[in-house]
Design a protein around this motif. Structure first.
Motif, short mmCIF file in Angstrom:
data_model
loop_
_atom_site.label_atom_id
_atom_site.label_comp_id
_atom_site.label_asym_id
_atom_site.label_seq_id
_atom_site.Cartn_x
_atom_site.Cartn_y
_atom_site.Cartn_z
N GLY A 104 -39.47 33.94 7.08
CA GLY A 104 -38.58 32.72 7.44
C GLY A 104 -38.14 33.11 9.04
O GLY A 104 -38.44 34.23 9.36
N ILE A 105 -37.33 32.20 9.43
CA ILE A 105 -37.02 32.09 10.63
C ILE A 105 -35.41 31.99 10.95
O ILE A 105 -34.81 31.49 10.30
CB ILE A 105 -37.50 31.23 11.61
N THR A 106 -34.88 33.01 11.64
CA THR A 106 -33.28 32.78 12.14
C THR A 106 -33.11 32.77 13.60
O THR A 106 -33.83 33.26 14.29
CB THR A 106 -32.34 33.82 11.43
N VAL A 107 -32.03 31.86 13.93
CA VAL A 107 -31.87 31.83 15.41
C VAL A 107 -30.29 32.42 15.38
O VAL A 107 -29.64 31.82 14.90
CB VAL A 107 -32.13 30.47 16.10
N GLY A 108 -30.10 33.51 16.35
CA GLY A 108 -28.66 33.91 16.53
C GLY A 108 -28.03 32.95 17.64
O GLY A 108 -28.65 32.42 18.32
N ARG A 109 -26.82 33.12 17.64
CA ARG A 109 -25.91 32.47 18.48
C ARG A 109 -26.36 32.78 20.07
O ARG A 109 -26.22 32.23 21.16
CB ARG A 109 -24.41 32.73 18.38
N GLY A 110 -26.61 34.21 20.18
CA GLY A 110 -27.13 34.80 21.47
C GLY A 110 -28.47 34.23 21.86
O GLY A 110 -28.75 34.51 22.88
N GLY A 111 -29.06 33.35 21.12
CA GLY A 111 -30.29 33.00 21.41
C GLY A 111 -31.62 33.57 20.92
O GLY A 111 -32.68 33.28 21.12
N LYS A 112 -31.43 34.69 20.30
CA LYS A 112 -32.40 35.54 19.73
C LYS A 112 -33.10 34.78 18.35
O LYS A 112 -32.19 34.45 17.76
CB LYS A 112 -31.93 36.89 19.35
N ILE A 113 -34.34 34.71 18.45
CA ILE A 113 -35.19 33.95 17.51
C ILE A 113 -35.83 35.16 16.72
O ILE A 113 -36.50 35.59 17.40
CB ILE A 113 -35.90 33.20 18.23
N MET A 114 -35.44 35.30 15.36
CA MET A 114 -36.07 36.32 14.71
C MET A 114 -37.02 35.78 13.67
O MET A 114 -36.51 34.75 12.87
CB MET A 114 -35.03 37.03 13.97
N MET A 115 -38.20 36.34 13.46
CA MET A 115 -39.09 35.71 12.64
C MET A 115 -39.34 37.15 11.39
O MET A 115 -39.71 38.06 11.90
CB MET A 115 -40.31 35.32 13.09
N ALA A 116 -39.10 36.75 10.34
CA ALA A 116 -39.27 37.84 9.21
C ALA A 116 -40.53 37.67 8.42
O ALA A 116 -40.64 36.29 7.72
CB ALA A 116 -38.25 38.07 8.30
N VAL A 117 -41.60 38.31 8.10
CA VAL A 117 -42.66 38.24 7.45
C VAL A 117 -42.39 39.04 6.47
O VAL A 117 -42.33 40.29 6.01
CB VAL A 117 -44.07 38.69 8.11
N ARG A 118 -42.35 38.33 5.11
CA ARG A 118 -42.01 39.01 3.84
C ARG A 118 -42.79 38.17 2.59
O ARG A 118 -43.34 37.10 2.89
CB ARG A 118 -40.63 38.81 3.41
N SER A 119 -42.84 39.27 1.43
CA SER A 119 -43.73 38.57 0.29
C SER A 119 -42.93 38.66 -0.76
O SER A 119 -41.94 39.21 -0.70
CB SER A 119 -45.07 39.58 0.04
N THR A 120 -43.52 37.93 -1.85
CA THR A 120 -42.57 37.96 -3.22
C THR A 120 -43.18 38.76 -4.16
O THR A 120 -42.46 38.99 -5.28
CB THR A 120 -42.58 36.60 -3.61
#
Length: 232
Positions: A104-120
């Motif tokens: 999934g992807i998250t975007v912080g208020r400071g503009g940082k775009i973080m992508m997490a590669v994860r499995s189930t």
């Protein structure tokens, strides 16, 4: 753009703060491939592990347990700071196609775009309670067998992710204009989002929030979840 370059330089200049103090050998090719590109910066990674834990501390043998003991398998996880949202979308599509369905992807208020590669395909099983063994030795051997099979699949997914990611990145043109491969992954991402949105509207539900593991200076409460898909 300038802010991302500054964040990346600061991140890569830091010493490895993990207990191991170095990259996992299996995760190293993926990490180096991403950090070798101007638009990505890895912030944390783990190639996967088997853990026999008593509370929060590791133990060397089950027979020494005095409290609650849990047997865990934790698959590959990778957190990547991305320069632009389309870069994170490309990475997300490659991850999903490689079997990492909880990415999934998250975007912080400071503009940082973080992508997490994860499995189930995790595994977490209690073995003892208050020092009393709750399962048989035969069952423990079975768990080890299952966990080893999961680790083998984890390794295959990492290799598949690396190969697909390398092909997608190599397809980019030298002038940074979107290549056919980049457009392909971006199109797949947008299609998935549209389909998910339509499904949510049909059942009148809101998307479930998924918290992502961010850099220490980020405030998790201030982040906007852009995409997080979970498939069991």
């Amino acid at each position: 753009m300038a802010a991302f370059g500054r964040w990346k330089a600061q991140r890569l200049a830091r010493a490895d703060a993990s207990r191991k103090g170095a990259l996992d050998e299996r995760a190293a090719p993926v990490v180096r491939l991403l950090n070798g590109r101007a638009r990505f910066c890895t912030t944390s990674s783990c190639a996967g592990r088997l853990v026999l834990a008593q509370g929060g501390a590791a133990m060397t043998a089950l027979e020494k347990a005095t409290g609650d003991v849990v047997f865990k398998f934790e698959p590959f996880v990778l957190h990547v700071l991305c320069r632009e949202l389309q870069d994170a979308q490309l990475l997300h599509s490659v991850a999903i196609d490689s079997g990492f369905k909880n990415s999934g992807i998250t975007v912080g208020r400071g503009g940082k775009i973080m992508m997490a590669v994860r499995s189930t395909h995790c595994l977490e099983v209690p073995l003892s309670h208050m020092g009393k063994l709750m399962v048989s030795e035969e069952y423990i051997e079975f768990l080890i067998h299952v966990a080893n099979r999961k680790m083998e699949e984890n390794t295959r997914r990492i290799d598949r992710f690396y190969k697909c990611l390398r092909l997608a990145l190599e397809a980019d043109s030298a002038n940074n204009s979107p290549s056919e491969e980049t457009e392909k992954y971006h199109s797949v991402y947008v299609h998935r989002r549209k389909r998910k949105t339509i499904q949510e509207q049909d059942v009148h539900t809101s998307p479930k929030d998924h918290s992502e593991e961010l850099e220490p200076e980020d405030d998790p409460d201030s982040n906007l979840g852009i995409f997080a898909e979970t498939m069991m």
